[in-house]
Design a protein around this motif. Sequence first.
Motif, short mmCIF file in Angstrom:
data_model
loop_
_atom_site.label_atom_id
_atom_site.label_comp_id
_atom_site.label_asym_id
_atom_site.label_seq_id
_atom_site.Cartn_x
_atom_site.Cartn_y
_atom_site.Cartn_z
N HIS A 250 -6.77 30.06 -19.01
CA HIS A 250 -6.27 29.07 -18.03
C HIS A 250 -6.83 27.67 -18.30
N LEU B 200 -5.05 25.46 -9.68
CA LEU B 200 -4.52 26.46 -8.76
C LEU B 200 -3.39 25.78 -8.01
N HIS C 68 -0.32 31.77 -9.07
CA HIS C 68 -1.13 30.70 -8.50
C HIS C 68 -1.61 29.73 -9.59
N ARG C 69 -1.49 30.13 -10.84
CA ARG C 69 -1.96 29.28 -11.95
C ARG C 69 -0.81 28.76 -12.81
#
Length: 566
Positions: free
Chosen positions: A468, A473, A505-506
């Motif tokens: 990530h 977020l 959410h990412r």
Amino acid sequence: MDKKEVSVVLEEIALLLEMKGDNPFKIRAYTNAARSIELLDQDIEELVAKGRLGEIKGIGKALQEKIEELVTTGTLKYYEDLKQSFPKGLFELLKIPGLGPKRVKIIYDNLGITTLEELEYACNENRLAGLPGFGYKTQENILNGIENFKEYKDKFLFSEAYREAEILIEYLKTCEFVDYIDIAGSLRRKKEIIKDIDILVGSDHGEKVMDFFVNFTHIKEVVAKGTTKTSLRLESGIAVDLRVVSTKQYPYALHHFTGSKEHNTAMRHYAKQKNIKMNEYGLFNVSDNSLILCYSEEDIFSTLGMQYIPPEIRENTGEIEIALKNQLPDFVIFDDIIGILHVHSNYSDGRCAISELAEYAYKLGYKYIGISDHSKSASYAHGLNEEDIMQQHEEIDRLNKKFSHFKILKGIEVDILKNGSLDYNTEVLESFDFVIASVHSNFSMNKEEMTERILKAMDNPYVTILGHPTGRLLLSRPAYEIEMEKVFQKALENGVAIEINANPHRLDLDWRWCRRAKDLGIKFAICPDTHDLEGFSHMQYGVGIARKGWLEKGDIINCYGVDNFI
């Protein structure tokens, strides 16, 4: 009520009890029950009907009665009474990052604040800093949280909107007057943040379709109802626009209402050069206004002399020019992914044993799974120490002997520490098949410091994947400051793949960066970052982002067979 709705109510009861300062054991009982219900494999209505709720760990007689009331009636008097004991606006305050039930209670008890506007005013007037357990930094963070909340209000994650849209589509398909139906708008283009749901129906009986539509059970309000367009808001808060066009107009309308606005403008401009007028009603010869018959979107693009452009890339970022040259990529599809990586087990903060995860991945058709638990610095996630790693690797070796044509890989999600070093020494890192290096702390470093931190980590020869990469977020925390061009150059130099974290959410790496990284020759890994079996379904969102970023099968390392991957 289904299990997810029941779980949400139980969580909210726990929050309300915490704001009341109720018994901590009672609060925990509701929180644990919410999690147990959410993770159920069985249908909750069936468990209630058979009187088997009491078999679920942590659900005693009192909770059982409340859950049965929720499932059978769709409401719970205890919950409604509890909500009535608080001003309605307090629920909105809980949505601000950093404001849990205890802090909201302190603010309410001391300042009588019940709305977001009152809270913002109090912060600007410097009234929160003196409250017990607060301070100037906390007040500043709350003010920033309010700004973020206002920016993201009435916006939803792709996954939330898509689930709602799928339910609506299935409902509308049962209407005998619906001939064609599709999701349209930004949802069809797989944008990561969605403002509303657009649905298009092809039918010659628009009024009857609309009558059927407004009888959907989960509607909060019908905003406007017509024969060609109806707008409503679901109980979840998501707005929905349903448009009905004739079956003859359907292909043209599907292209138009999918968008984007910029893509449509560019398409109309190109069509005009070919003496064709293009709109939601059709393609028309400019000379005599006659309709050019098209039976599908593919026909529309073919008529204009270009390749079919998939919905995901209709953003006017060069797709039309490249489609005219017949040079669009062979976009990755879900079935191209044969290995699933970044999977957390119950060795750290996952909910499932490695054997359970492996068997599930095997049943889904994957050829390998990469267990990637947290490293030791992630104490909040029960990160693995060296002894845990040895134990885990021994278990993986044992399990691999039971599988044929399937492999469990030894991976780790290792923390990138503040100085750019990794959580383990060379000897430990050497024991893994692959290493995902991720930032999980100190997000507020300036751009230069954060970039150098990550570049140093990528210089470690054992790093396989940068996890990530921007730390964002969605609808909650913005990306940390980082110079992505330098990160890409380092990835290219050292052969480090960039993760497309498929957790909804990412969805990080952002699709806008994917094409740039691809052009440089960088490889990617689409990973669910899952902590349970349900999270395996996140892969579809990652594939959507990869397609939106123009990626092909060859760009993605978990499209490779296990030997090539290693």
